[in-house]
Design an enzyme around this catalytic site. Structure first.
Site, PDB file in Angstrom:
ATOM      1  N   HIS A 116       0.801  -1.232   0.000  1.00 11.46           N
ATOM      2  CA  HIS A 116       0.000   0.000   0.000  1.00 11.46           C
ATOM      3  C   HIS A 116       0.831   1.279   0.000  1.00 11.46           C
ATOM      4  CE1 HIS A 116      -3.686  -2.432   1.681  1.00 11.46           C
ATOM      5  NE2 HIS A 116      -3.461  -2.647   0.410  1.00 11.46           N
ATOM      6  N   CYS A 124       3.692  13.450  -7.581  1.00 13.22           N
ATOM      7  CA  CYS A 124       2.956  14.503  -8.267  1.00 13.22           C
ATOM      8  C   CYS A 124       1.682  13.938  -8.884  1.00 13.22           C
ATOM      9  CB  CYS A 124       3.847  15.107  -9.354  1.00 13.22           C
ATOM     10  SG  CYS A 124       3.023  16.440 -10.251  1.00 13.22           S
TER      11      CYS A 124
HETATM   12  N1  APR Z   1      -1.368  -7.061  17.945  1.00 10.53           N
HETATM   13  C1  APR Z   1      -1.870  -7.709  16.860  1.00 10.53           C
HETATM   14  N2  APR Z   1      -2.998  -7.330  16.248  1.00 10.53           N
HETATM   15  C2  APR Z   1      -3.661  -6.273  16.726  1.00 10.53           C
HETATM   16  C3  APR Z   1      -3.202  -5.543  17.847  1.00 10.53           C
HETATM   17  C4  APR Z   1      -1.993  -5.980  18.476  1.00 10.53           C
HETATM   18  N3  APR Z   1      -1.473  -5.366  19.541  1.00 10.53           N
HETATM   19  N4  APR Z   1      -4.078  -4.527  18.086  1.00 10.53           N
HETATM   20  C5  APR Z   1      -5.033  -4.628  17.148  1.00 10.53           C
HETATM   21  N5  APR Z   1      -4.804  -5.679  16.334  1.00 10.53           N
HETATM   22  C6  APR Z   1      -5.584  -6.151  15.180  1.00 10.53           C
HETATM   23  C7  APR Z   1      -7.069  -5.858  15.209  1.00 10.53           C
HETATM   24  O1  APR Z   1      -7.754  -6.853  15.945  1.00 10.53           O
HETATM   25  C8  APR Z   1      -7.419  -5.875  13.719  1.00 10.53           C
HETATM   26  O2  APR Z   1      -7.761  -7.173  13.297  1.00 10.53           O
HETATM   27  O3  APR Z   1      -5.101  -5.495  14.040  1.00 10.53           O
HETATM   28  C9  APR Z   1      -6.105  -5.462  13.031  1.00 10.53           C
HETATM   29  C10 APR Z   1      -6.142  -4.073  12.433  1.00 10.53           C
HETATM   30  O4  APR Z   1      -7.067  -4.043  11.384  1.00 10.53           O
HETATM   31  P1  APR Z   1      -7.255  -2.783  10.437  1.00 10.53           P
HETATM   32  O5  APR Z   1      -7.324  -1.552  11.253  1.00 10.53           O
HETATM   33  O6  APR Z   1      -8.389  -3.110   9.544  1.00 10.53           O
HETATM   34  O7  APR Z   1      -5.881  -2.717   9.627  1.00 10.53           O
HETATM   35  P2  APR Z   1      -5.425  -3.507   8.324  1.00 10.53           P
HETATM   36  O8  APR Z   1      -5.953  -4.907   8.318  1.00 10.53           O
HETATM   37  O9  APR Z   1      -3.975  -3.322   8.205  1.00 10.53           O
HETATM   38  O10 APR Z   1      -6.157  -2.691   7.188  1.00 10.53           O
HETATM   39  C11 APR Z   1      -5.921  -3.022   5.852  1.00 10.53           C
HETATM   40  O11 APR Z   1      -7.087  -1.093   5.050  1.00 10.53           O
HETATM   41  O12 APR Z   1      -7.466   1.132   5.575  1.00 10.53           O
HETATM   42  C12 APR Z   1      -6.836   0.255   4.705  1.00 10.53           C
HETATM   43  O13 APR Z   1      -4.949   0.549   3.352  1.00 10.53           O
HETATM   44  C13 APR Z   1      -5.354   0.463   4.698  1.00 10.53           C
HETATM   45  O14 APR Z   1      -3.561  -1.137   4.782  1.00 10.53           O
HETATM   46  C14 APR Z   1      -4.820  -0.790   5.323  1.00 10.53           C
HETATM   47  C15 APR Z   1      -5.876  -1.813   4.978  1.00 10.53           C
HETATM   48 ZN    ZN Z   2       4.888  17.463 -11.240  1.00  6.03          ZN
END
Ligand code: APR
Ligand code: ZN
Length: 251
Positions: A116, A124
């Site tokens: 990502h 730009c």
């Molecule tokens: N250790 C491990 N996991 C954890 C912890 C921790 N301390 N704290 C929270 N989590 C878990 C949550 O339970 C959840 O399942 O991390 C996960 C975070 O999920 P999201 O916020 O949805 O993040 P992510 O899966 O990386 O999102 C994917 O969505 O917004 C877009 O592009 C963005 O890369 C991102 C993508």
């Molecule tokens: Zn430019």
């Protein structure tokens, strides 16, 4: 469970890791879908989209400057360091991350695939200009700015070099991630809700091609149904326990 996960990892021939925002939670970087992921009551879907940027570039840039500032102060935690150590031990072949925070690189992971993008890079909206603000030494100056950032080459609007909702992923990174997933006999999935595609295909491909899925997450996720071992635990603690078991097994 930890014992089982350690055995699978120690015996694997080509293990990879697939990470999301949760691995950086203990470094103080808020996740996207958790309560702390909210910024000024805006949901990420209202900020991290091309439509939001067209509608209100000031708001989107304010959000990204806030996030850049927060992330540049964050340090890798023991889970990031453990993955780098597993790579040096020859067990882990690559880390595929959805995170843009650079913390895997800072922890020393060498084979890193960023699906990502990276929050310290800008590009730009008109020409091919790209800049890594950490490397160019312009990050401070950039964060202090209040105006919309402009391209030094053509004066058009700059944007964060990250993938927004509805945008395609960088071709090379995605191809490489899928290639690694087909080859892997194990994927260690850490801290992702597993609901954002195409990234979430990575653990599914490993599973479908006969590999094992080991998941670390304090909550169930979209990946949990296909996990062979699910460690319901925060990343730092789980990785610390896992590392000591693995070391015990390979000595
Ligand atoms: N250790 C491990 N996991 C954890 C912890 C921790 N301390 N704290 C929270 N989590 C878990 C949550 O339970 C959840 O399942 O991390 C996960 C975070 O999920 P999201 O916020 O949805 O993040 P992510 O899966 O990386 O999102 C994917 O969505 O917004 C877009 O592009 C963005 O890369 C991102 C993508
Ligand atoms: Zn430019």
């Amino acid at each position: 469970m930890i014992e089982e996960a350690a055995k699978l990892l120690a015996r694997s021939r080509f293990a990879i890791a697939f990470t999301g925002a949760g691995i950086s939670a203990e470094s103080g970087v808020p996740t996207f879908r958790g309560f702390n992921g909210l910024w000024k009551k805006h949901r990420p879907e209202e900020l991290a989209t091309p439509e939001a940027f067209r509608r209100d570039p000031h708001l989107v840039w304010e959000f990204y400057r806030w996030r850049m500032d927060l992330i540049r102060k964050a340090r890798p935690n023991r889970a990031h360091y453990a993955l780098a150590e597993l790579e040096r031990m020859g067990i882990l072949k690559a880390v595929i991350t959805q995170n843009v925070d650079d913390l895997h690189r800072e922890a020393g992971t060498r084979n890193l695939i960023e699906l990502h993008g990276n929050i310290f890079r800008v590009r730009c909206t008109s020409c091919s200009y790209r800049e890594n603000l950490k490397e160019s030494g312009r990050l401070e100056e950039f964060l202090a700015g209040k105006k919309l950032p402009k391209c030094p080459r053509c004066d058009s609007l700059l944007r964060p070099d990250v993938v927004w909702f509805g945008e395609p992923l960088p071709r090379k990174a995605l191809d490489e991630a899928f290639r690694l997933a087909e080859r892997a006999d194990l994927v260690l999935v850490i801290g992702t809700s597993g609901v954002v595609y195409p990234a979430a295909y990575v653990p599914q491909i490993v599973k479908e091609t006969g590999g094992k899925v080991v998941e670390i997450n304090p909550e169930e996720s979209g990946i949990t149904p296909i996990a062979d071992v699910f460690l319901r635990c925060p990343a730092g603690k789980a990785m610390e326990m896992l590392m000591s078991r693995i070391k015990g097994l390979i000595e």
